[in-house]
Motif scaffolding. Structure first.
Motif, PDB file in Angstrom:
ATOM      1  N   GLY A 126       0.854  -1.179   0.000  1.00 21.13           N
ATOM      2  CA  GLY A 126       0.000   0.000   0.000  1.00 21.13           C
ATOM      3  C   GLY A 126       0.888   1.225   0.000  1.00 21.13           C
ATOM      4  O   GLY A 126       1.785   1.353   0.837  1.00 21.13           O
ATOM      5  N   SER A 127       0.670   2.123  -0.940  1.00 18.08           N
ATOM      6  CA  SER A 127       1.565   3.266  -1.099  1.00 18.08           C
ATOM      7  C   SER A 127       1.508   4.218   0.097  1.00 18.08           C
ATOM      8  O   SER A 127       2.538   4.742   0.529  1.00 18.08           O
ATOM      9  N   ARG A 128       0.331   4.457   0.638  1.00 20.59           N
ATOM     10  CA  ARG A 128       0.231   5.351   1.794  1.00 20.59           C
ATOM     11  C   ARG A 128       1.017   4.801   2.982  1.00 20.59           C
ATOM     12  O   ARG A 128       1.748   5.538   3.658  1.00 20.59           O
ATOM     13  N   LYS A 129       0.885   3.494   3.211  1.00 21.73           N
ATOM     14  CA  LYS A 129       1.628   2.865   4.303  1.00 21.73           C
ATOM     15  C   LYS A 129       3.126   2.943   4.042  1.00 21.73           C
ATOM     16  O   LYS A 129       3.927   3.152   4.967  1.00 21.73           O
ATOM     17  N   GLU A 130       3.517   2.765   2.784  1.00 22.68           N
ATOM     18  CA  GLU A 130       4.928   2.849   2.408  1.00 22.68           C
ATOM     19  C   GLU A 130       5.500   4.223   2.760  1.00 22.68           C
ATOM     20  O   GLU A 130       6.594   4.334   3.321  1.00 22.68           O
ATOM     21  N   ILE A 131       4.754   5.274   2.441  1.00 22.83           N
ATOM     22  CA  ILE A 131       5.215   6.641   2.715  1.00 22.83           C
ATOM     23  C   ILE A 131       5.267   6.903   4.218  1.00 22.83           C
ATOM     24  O   ILE A 131       6.222   7.514   4.726  1.00 22.83           O
ATOM     25  N   VAL A 132       4.250   6.440   4.942  1.00 23.25           N
ATOM     26  CA  VAL A 132       4.246   6.592   6.404  1.00 23.25           C
ATOM     27  C   VAL A 132       5.444   5.878   7.017  1.00 23.25           C
ATOM     28  O   VAL A 132       6.140   6.427   7.889  1.00 23.25           O
TER      29      VAL A 132
ATOM     30  N   ALA B 222       8.294   5.159   5.634  1.00 23.10           N
ATOM     31  CA  ALA B 222       9.526   5.878   5.283  1.00 23.10           C
ATOM     32  C   ALA B 222       9.727   7.084   6.198  1.00 23.10           C
ATOM     33  O   ALA B 222      10.841   7.350   6.666  1.00 23.10           O
ATOM     34  N   THR B 223       8.638   7.788   6.481  1.00 21.35           N
ATOM     35  CA  THR B 223       8.719   8.959   7.363  1.00 21.35           C
ATOM     36  C   THR B 223       9.099   8.560   8.786  1.00 21.35           C
ATOM     37  O   THR B 223       9.903   9.225   9.444  1.00 21.35           O
ATOM     38  N   LYS B 224       8.538   7.440   9.238  1.00 20.25           N
ATOM     39  CA  LYS B 224       8.885   6.937  10.578  1.00 20.25           C
ATOM     40  C   LYS B 224      10.366   6.586  10.676  1.00 20.25           C
ATOM     41  O   LYS B 224      11.009   6.837  11.691  1.00 20.25           O
ATOM     42  N   LYS B 225      10.898   5.988   9.606  1.00 24.73           N
ATOM     43  CA  LYS B 225      12.331   5.643   9.586  1.00 24.73           C
ATOM     44  C   LYS B 225      13.181   6.904   9.714  1.00 24.73           C
ATOM     45  O   LYS B 225      14.179   6.929  10.449  1.00 24.73           O
ATOM     46  N   LEU B 226      12.790   7.947   8.998  1.00 20.60           N
ATOM     47  CA  LEU B 226      13.552   9.194   9.056  1.00 20.60           C
ATOM     48  C   LEU B 226      13.504   9.802  10.452  1.00 20.60           C
ATOM     49  O   LEU B 226      14.512  10.299  10.968  1.00 20.60           O
TER      50      LEU B 226
ATOM     51  N   SER C 117      12.468   9.213  -0.609  1.00 19.93           N
ATOM     52  CA  SER C 117      12.663   8.283  -1.720  1.00 19.93           C
ATOM     53  C   SER C 117      13.631   7.161  -1.349  1.00 19.93           C
ATOM     54  O   SER C 117      13.434   6.005  -1.721  1.00 19.93           O
ATOM     55  N   LYS C 118      14.672   7.497  -0.603  1.00 15.21           N
ATOM     56  CA  LYS C 118      15.673   6.511  -0.201  1.00 15.21           C
ATOM     57  C   LYS C 118      15.124   5.468   0.765  1.00 15.21           C
ATOM     58  O   LYS C 118      15.682   4.377   0.886  1.00 15.21           O
TER      59      LYS C 118
ATOM     60  N   LEU D 243       2.089   5.915  -5.305  1.00 17.32           N
ATOM     61  CA  LEU D 243       1.621   7.295  -5.379  1.00 17.32           C
ATOM     62  C   LEU D 243       2.757   8.304  -5.363  1.00 17.32           C
ATOM     63  O   LEU D 243       2.686   9.345  -6.029  1.00 17.32           O
ATOM     64  N   TRP D 244       3.801   8.033  -4.614  1.00 16.20           N
ATOM     65  CA  TRP D 244       4.968   8.920  -4.576  1.00 16.20           C
ATOM     66  C   TRP D 244       5.766   8.830  -5.881  1.00 16.20           C
ATOM     67  O   TRP D 244       6.206   9.838  -6.439  1.00 16.20           O
TER      68      TRP D 244
END
Length: 224
Positions: free
Chosen positions: A131-137, A139-143, A156-157, A184-185
């Motif tokens: 799921g793209s939304r989960k993927e973006i979330v 990624a943000t949590k990792k950062l 993106s990384k 989506l990103w």
């Protein structure tokens, strides 16, 4: 003429094709695998380096359990029969999404990735439990956890598609004109093609026609 490095596909319409032709959604899922093999052949012919296939979304867990079990069994059988051929043909397999399946399927996915990780002719990205939304979330949590700046480059990384170029082409079959939480990103500047054909009816000629149409497009990326 535009070069093509990455094609992403939403393989929609298997279930409807199966009901229409055999009164069985599962028959449609099985027939869809033949189309996958045809598309892989064309991708290699046109020297496309990345092919991303949307196989099972985070929302697909809402489907009947019997259908989900059949889909995963179909995938297990496909990997058992084809992964050595993929390896022989220099094809790499990468899974996009979280591996939350049976122990057998998880092991098959992990071992398939390991076996083919050094291959370079074509990389097939299989979006599973994606799921793209989960993927973006995520990624943000990792950062945040690493106390890194939240910017486009760092996001993106940390996506599942890290080190994979954004798609040049997105194809959706099945006479449905929506993105369904897919990449989506990554598709900010992707050329999108919708096909009225159900996935099992989509063929090599259809794919080649889209490739040739894409090659003629003037891509501005915000410029004039």
């Amino acid at each position: 003429m535009n070069s093509i490095n990455h094609v992403a596909i939403i393989m929609d319409g298997n279930g409807r094709w199966g009901l229409k032709n055999y009164n069985s959604r599962n028959k449609g899922h099985k027939a869809g695998l033949k189309t996958v093999e045809s598309i892989i052949k064309v991708s290699i012919k046109y020297k496309i380096k990345f092919l991303t296939l949307y196989a099972f979304s985070t929302e697909n867990w809402k489907r009947p359990k019997s259908e989900i079990n059949y889909l995963f069994k179909l995938l297990e059988n496909f990997l058992e029969l084809k992964i050595k051929k993929f390896h022989k043909n220099n094809i790499k397999l990468k899974i996009l999404g979280e591996k939350m399946f049976s122990k057998k399927l998880n092991n098959l996915l992990i071992n398939s990735e390991k076996l083919t990780k050094k291959n370079s002719k074509l990389q097939i990205n299989l979006a599973l439990n994606y799921g793209s939304r989960k993927e973006i979330v995520n990624a943000t949590k990792k950062l945040n956890s690493r106390k890194l700046e939240i910017n486009e480059k760092n996001i993106s990384k940390n996506l599942y598609t890290s080190n994979i170029p954004d798609p040049d082409i997105l194809i959706r079959t099945g006479k449905t004109n929506r993105l369904s939480n897919f990449l989506l990103w990554q598709i900010s500047y992707t050329e999108i093609f919708f096909s009225n054909k159900l996935w099992p009816d989509f063929n090599e000629k259809d794919f080649i026609k889209i490739i040739k149409n894409f090659q003629k497009i003037k891509r501005n990326f915000g410029e004039i």
